[in-house]
Design a protein around this motif. Structure first.
Motif, mmCIF file in Angstrom:
data_model
loop_
_atom_site.group_PDB
_atom_site.id
_atom_site.type_symbol
_atom_site.label_atom_id
_atom_site.label_comp_id
_atom_site.label_asym_id
_atom_site.label_seq_id
_atom_site.Cartn_x
_atom_site.Cartn_y
_atom_site.Cartn_z
ATOM 1 N N ARG A 1 115.682 151.766 -76.543
ATOM 2 C CA ARG A 1 116.357 152.226 -75.405
ATOM 3 C C ARG A 1 115.281 151.892 -74.380
ATOM 4 N N LEU B 1 113.412 152.782 -71.979
ATOM 5 C CA LEU B 1 112.421 153.717 -70.902
ATOM 6 C C LEU B 1 111.331 152.977 -70.120
ATOM 7 N N PHE C 1 102.914 154.117 -81.464
ATOM 8 C CA PHE C 1 102.652 155.540 -81.778
ATOM 9 C C PHE C 1 101.358 155.521 -82.869
ATOM 10 N N TYR D 1 112.726 154.502 -81.831
ATOM 11 C CA TYR D 1 111.571 154.463 -80.875
ATOM 12 C C TYR D 1 110.587 153.352 -81.122
ATOM 13 N N HIS E 1 108.105 152.351 -78.861
ATOM 14 C CA HIS E 1 106.793 152.440 -78.374
ATOM 15 C C HIS E 1 106.911 153.914 -77.790
ATOM 16 N N THR F 1 106.767 156.627 -74.476
ATOM 17 C CA THR F 1 106.971 156.491 -73.200
ATOM 18 C C THR F 1 105.823 156.960 -72.294
ATOM 19 N N GLN G 1 104.286 160.237 -73.064
ATOM 20 C CA GLN G 1 104.000 160.531 -74.388
ATOM 21 C C GLN G 1 102.388 159.738 -74.637
ATOM 22 N N THR H 1 113.013 166.010 -67.209
ATOM 23 C CA THR H 1 113.819 165.509 -68.475
ATOM 24 C C THR H 1 114.418 164.188 -68.381
ATOM 25 N N GLY H 2 114.364 163.655 -69.637
ATOM 26 C CA GLY H 2 114.733 162.106 -69.483
ATOM 27 C C GLY H 2 113.521 161.378 -69.561
ATOM 28 N N THR H 3 112.258 161.870 -69.402
ATOM 29 C CA THR H 3 111.046 160.963 -69.423
ATOM 30 C C THR H 3 110.440 160.823 -70.949
ATOM 31 N N GLY H 4 110.929 161.654 -71.856
ATOM 32 C CA GLY H 4 110.553 161.826 -73.441
ATOM 33 C C GLY H 4 109.405 162.940 -73.273
ATOM 34 N N LYS H 5 109.520 163.921 -72.588
ATOM 35 C CA LYS H 5 108.451 164.707 -72.545
ATOM 36 C C LYS H 5 108.700 165.905 -73.779
ATOM 37 N N THR H 6 109.866 165.933 -74.311
ATOM 38 C CA THR H 6 109.836 166.663 -75.630
ATOM 39 C C THR H 6 109.064 166.079 -76.790
ATOM 40 N N ASP I 1 121.211 167.289 -72.757
ATOM 41 C CA ASP I 1 120.713 165.827 -73.430
ATOM 42 C C ASP I 1 121.868 164.976 -73.807
ATOM 43 N N ARG J 1 119.181 158.791 -67.814
ATOM 44 C CA ARG J 1 118.544 159.214 -69.102
ATOM 45 C C ARG J 1 118.006 157.849 -69.914
#
Ligand code: AMP
Length: 448
Positions: free
Chosen positions: A2, A4, A15, A33, A35, A37, A40, A59-64, A321, A349
């Motif tokens: 994706r 991002l 990671f 995934y 890399h 964001t 992260q 939301t949408g930034t990969g914060k979860t 989401d 997103r």
């Protein structure tokens, strides 16, 4: 992968370079995934060290994943098991949809680790949640109201919480959960790690952050309350009574593949969805009066492409989401500018681009002015709306809000519309110009 990182000069690490263990990296590879964001990249090292964190991110930034991955790592290393009715990690989030999504993320990223995760939210029978909590769990993801309720009944104890995550803090405030949140926090052990995320930082949230966080790192990926840059935003001026017709026109355009339409009230959302149905446009309404099952069904149908438009209120849409939302349509402009930022963040997103089209009738000009002030940007006016362009130019130049147009010839008396008639499928007499319903013409008459 994706996209991002598009439009950014950000050079991502990997990671494993961030110090994440192999089972987590494997799960991320499974997800595609490659890399981290930016959020992260910044948050994971802080949280792996056990520090407190304040994340300013939408939301949408990969914060979860930014908070879930370090938590999963220490849970895996700790290998402890929570005692009965307790959890080692508490994530508080404002809506049930978000709670479900966050729990799903924990399960996805933690699929190669041993993890027990329980979700608690209102609107459904409490018994399954109570029985799941009986054994205790590693991660408890909860909305404030139901959690407090179960705590008061003695089904959940928070004495074993080692990490506390407060997600979407500004939304908690908007939704009036702040007192519940404070009551919950009062039951947490003093010695704990705290993580707080918020898209915006109004004074009240800053105060809350000050009371929760100890010596903490602040990481920010977008300035507070600035608009998502990848979203192409337009204002469409329209008579209040012509909004439905305009919506119909937009939803029948080819490029509108998946749209969330925001209405101010639950009743309004139902009404829009019903009227669209009469005109042959499939949609579903999602708001707090719908049962959890109905909301989940609506989301699934929307995800699967069975319905093209989801008519939502702010609260219900929070945290949805779903990728590939082509359009956000603000049928009603929000009276809180932050809500505008949240709404348009539903599109664009995971690096995609999206469009946000906002209807604005004369009574909503003040809201538009507030939105433009807070987002520090002028929203482009849809080119087909010449008369309205003039009205807004006035607004921009003088800062004054033009008076609402008087009721005049050509404008339908209130109560006769919207939805009285099926919108015409035929090309318009103005040569097929889009978004220029009868409302635009009516207002031209006002102008003359
Ligand atoms: P969030 O801001 O946590 O709601 O995440 C937004 C979306 O980004 C979700 O659909 C995630 O699955 C996705 N995502 C999160 N982290 C990454 C990453 N590092 N690479 C690609 N997609 C990601």
């Amino acid at each position: 992968m994706r996209r991002l990182f598009e439009d950014s000069r950000y050079m991502p690490t990997t990671f494993s370079e961030l110090g994440l263990i192999a089972p987590l990296c494997r799960a991320l590879t499974d997800e595609g995934y490659t890399h981290p964001t930016p959020i992260q990249d910044k948050a994971i090292p802080v949280l792996l060290q056990g520090g407190d964190l304040l994340g300013i991110a939408q939301t949408g930034t990969g914060k979860t994943a930014a908070f879930a991955l370090p938590i999963l790592q220490w849970l895996d290393e700790a290998e402890g098991s929570a005692s009965q009715r307790s959890a080692s990690v508490l994530v508080l989030t404002p809506t049930r949809e978000l709670a479900i999504q966050i729990a799903d993320s924990f399960k996805t990223y933690g699929r190669h680790t041993k993890l027990s995760c329980v979700t608690i939210f209102g609107g459904v029978n409490q018994n399954p949640q109570v029985s799941k909590m009986r054994r205790g769990c590693d991660v408890l993801v909860a909305t404030p109201g139901r959690l407090l309720d179960l705590m008061q009944q003695g089904h959940v104890r928070l004495g074993g919480v080692e990490t506390f995550v407060l997600d979407e803090a500004d939304r908690m405030l908007d939704m009036g959960f702040i007192h519940d949140v404070k009551k919950i926090i009062a039951k947490l052990p003093a010695d704990r790690q705290n993580v707080m995320f918020s898209a915006t930082m109004p004074g009240e949230v800053a105060k809350l952050a000050g009371s929760i966080l100890k010596k903490h790192q602040r990481v920010e990926v977008t300035p507070p309350a600035t608009t998502v840059e990848r979203v192409e935003q337009k204002i469409l001026f329209v008579d209040k009574g012509d909004k439905l017709e305009l919506l119909y026109d937009l939803l029948t355009e080819k490029d509108v593949t998946r749209a969330i339409v925001f209405a101010r009230t639950k009743h309004g959302a139902n009404k829009i969805s019903d009227q669209l149905g009469k005109f042959g446009v499939t949609s579903d309404a999602i708001h707090g009066n719908k049962s959890q099952a109905a909301r989940q069904r609506a989301l699934k149908d929307f995800r699967d492409g069975k319905v093209r438009a989801l008519i939502a209120t702010d609260i219900a849409a929070r945290g949805i989401d779903i990728d590939d939302i082509s359009h956000i349509i603000n049928y009603d402009l929000p009276n809180e500018p932050e809500s505008y930022v949240h709404r348009i963040g539903r599109t664009a997103r995971a690096g995609a681009t999206g469009k946000a089209l906002s209807f604005c009738c004369s009574e909503e000009l003040a809201y538009l002015r507030d939105i433009e002030r807070v987002t520090r940007s002028k929203i482009e006016i849809d080119g087909d709306h010449k008369f309205h362009a003039e009205a807004v130019a006035l607004l921009h130049e003088s800062g004054n809000i033009p008076k609402p147009p008087k009721q005049g010839r050509g404008q339908r008396p209130s109560g006769q519309r919207p939805g009285g008639k099926r919108p015409s499928h035929k090309p318009r007499s103005n040569g097929g110009q889009k978004h220029r319903g009868r409302g635009a013409r009516a207002q031209q008459q006002h102008a003359s």
